[in-house]
Design an enzyme around this catalytic site. Sequence first.
Site, mmCIF file in Angstrom:
data_model
loop_
_atom_site.group_PDB
_atom_site.id
_atom_site.type_symbol
_atom_site.label_atom_id
_atom_site.label_comp_id
_atom_site.label_asym_id
_atom_site.label_seq_id
_atom_site.Cartn_x
_atom_site.Cartn_y
_atom_site.Cartn_z
ATOM 1 N N ALA A 69 15.761 4.036 37.435
ATOM 2 C CA ALA A 69 16.127 3.475 36.121
ATOM 3 C C ALA A 69 15.176 2.333 35.762
ATOM 4 O O ALA A 69 14.666 2.245 34.641
ATOM 5 C CB ALA A 69 17.569 2.984 36.143
ATOM 6 N N THR B 161 12.967 -4.945 47.736
ATOM 7 C CA THR B 161 11.827 -4.400 48.485
ATOM 8 C C THR B 161 10.568 -4.634 47.667
ATOM 9 O O THR B 161 10.344 -3.978 46.645
ATOM 10 C CB THR B 161 12.028 -2.888 48.742
ATOM 11 O OG1 THR B 161 13.325 -2.690 49.308
ATOM 12 C CG2 THR B 161 10.963 -2.333 49.665
ATOM 13 N N ASP C 57 14.700 8.113 29.361
ATOM 14 C CA ASP C 57 15.516 6.971 29.810
ATOM 15 C C ASP C 57 14.991 5.632 29.273
ATOM 16 O O ASP C 57 15.742 4.844 28.694
ATOM 17 C CB ASP C 57 15.549 6.915 31.336
ATOM 18 C CG ASP C 57 16.632 7.803 31.927
ATOM 19 O OD1 ASP C 57 17.611 8.092 31.231
ATOM 20 O OD2 ASP C 57 16.485 8.199 33.095
ATOM 21 N N LYS D 144 14.819 15.333 39.398
ATOM 22 C CA LYS D 144 13.928 14.730 38.397
ATOM 23 C C LYS D 144 12.445 14.889 38.724
ATOM 24 O O LYS D 144 11.619 14.978 37.816
ATOM 25 C CB LYS D 144 14.282 13.254 38.200
ATOM 26 C CG LYS D 144 15.618 13.057 37.494
ATOM 27 C CD LYS D 144 15.875 11.608 37.154
ATOM 28 C CE LYS D 144 17.065 11.491 36.228
ATOM 29 N NZ LYS D 144 17.237 10.150 35.682
ATOM 30 N N ASN E 258 12.609 -7.390 42.842
ATOM 31 C CA ASN E 258 13.277 -6.365 43.637
ATOM 32 C C ASN E 258 13.370 -6.777 45.086
ATOM 33 O O ASN E 258 12.505 -7.492 45.600
ATOM 34 C CB ASN E 258 12.514 -5.031 43.532
ATOM 35 C CG ASN E 258 13.328 -3.864 44.074
ATOM 36 O OD1 ASN E 258 14.474 -3.678 43.678
ATOM 37 N ND2 ASN E 258 12.743 -3.076 44.972
ATOM 38 N N SER F 106 28.851 14.314 34.766
ATOM 39 C CA SER F 106 27.841 13.982 33.737
ATOM 40 C C SER F 106 28.468 13.899 32.346
ATOM 41 O O SER F 106 29.276 14.747 31.956
ATOM 42 C CB SER F 106 26.737 15.049 33.735
ATOM 43 O OG SER F 106 25.892 14.822 32.622
ATOM 44 N N LEU F 107 28.028 12.893 31.588
ATOM 45 C CA LEU F 107 28.507 12.743 30.206
ATOM 46 C C LEU F 107 27.598 13.461 29.210
ATOM 47 O O LEU F 107 27.878 13.446 28.009
ATOM 48 C CB LEU F 107 28.597 11.254 29.850
ATOM 49 C CG LEU F 107 29.722 10.499 30.568
ATOM 50 C CD1 LEU F 107 29.574 9.004 30.373
ATOM 51 C CD2 LEU F 107 31.087 10.965 30.076
ATOM 52 N N GLY G 289 15.209 -4.847 39.841
ATOM 53 C CA GLY G 289 15.247 -3.491 40.380
ATOM 54 C C GLY G 289 13.909 -2.794 40.225
ATOM 55 O O GLY G 289 13.089 -3.175 39.369
ATOM 56 N N LEU H 59 22.475 -2.305 33.107
ATOM 57 C CA LEU H 59 22.429 -0.849 32.915
ATOM 58 C C LEU H 59 23.662 -0.145 33.463
ATOM 59 O O LEU H 59 23.899 1.026 33.177
ATOM 60 C CB LEU H 59 21.166 -0.262 33.559
ATOM 61 C CG LEU H 59 19.824 -0.715 32.994
ATOM 62 C CD1 LEU H 59 18.705 0.180 33.502
ATOM 63 C CD2 LEU H 59 19.816 -0.737 31.475
#
Length: 274
Positions: free
Chosen positions: A137, A159, A108, A72, A157, A21-22, A133, A217
């Site tokens: 995200a 799906t 986000d 999350k 997307n 992780s950043l 997508g 992204l």
Amino acid sequence: MIPVTGATVTVGVIGDPVRHSLSPTLHNAAFDALGVDARSLAFPVADGDGPAAVDAMRVLGIRGLSVTMPHKEAVLAAADRCAVQAEALAAANCLINDDGVITAHNTDGDGLVRSLRVENDTDPSGACVVVLGAGGAARSVIEALGRAGAADVVVVNRTEARAERAAALAGPVGRVGSVDAIVEADIVINATAVGMDGVSSPSPVGSFTASQTVVDLIYRPLSTPWLTAARGAGANAMNGVGMLLHQAAIQLELWTGINAPIDAMRDSVADAIG
Ligand code: NAP
């Protein structure tokens, strides 16, 4: 850097895995630049232990946590309060501890919107946006674009059922579409994982125009064939570092109440990932 003492405030990031992780890099760079006596650490927390980490915040007096996979959703249920973004998305990426009362946020999508404005001079208000997508995200970006006043948010997307659910997050301006919508869009965003291999592209690369803003992204690698094609067409193109940077900046502001030192944070990411 202020020396760590008994008075130093602790924040951190939880996830599994989390060592990559950043968040600590970004937040410690910000604390140093601001002269704030706080440190960020990475805490590996196993799947299923998210609620225990929320309790640990209360017990240990941890001021804030960034939250990454797989916690999350679980931390949301364990928090005492929930911001509108986190509630809409049923997912949190940030927790704040106010004297034992834990509030869940999701920064986000707002990070992406702020990065468009600050890093790319692009305002999504009134814009026609295509989002490729419908995963975590994409959902955060779609929800934030709706609140930011986008005129049309087209979700594409693999799906389709997931695309329907994600498009609804933008409110009345959200709809499901196909890659054919790209040529008419003001802003095109790749929020799929396609391109992380450095080879594949999430949509045909011949659809970009010079008037568009194009955001991938993905930030590892820093550029993808899809983004290279957008740049080649003359589009205003940006990788995922902007969203990474600004979602972390919003978290820092929630924890400290101080405007984030964005240049210092940007430099820290550049040092970490090139
Ligand atoms: P996720 O929840 O697993 O969603 C993955 C998305 O990619 C889904 O829409 C999935 O479609 C699609 N996808 C995956 N493989 C595909 C393929 N072969 N062909 C077509 N579609 C495919 O992942 P996420 O957390 O949303 O992350 C998505 C991307 O965003 C990743 O590249 C990640 O690195 C990036 N990201 C960037 C930031 C940032 O701050 N810059 C933050 C978060 C994520 P289906 O629904 O059909 O499975």
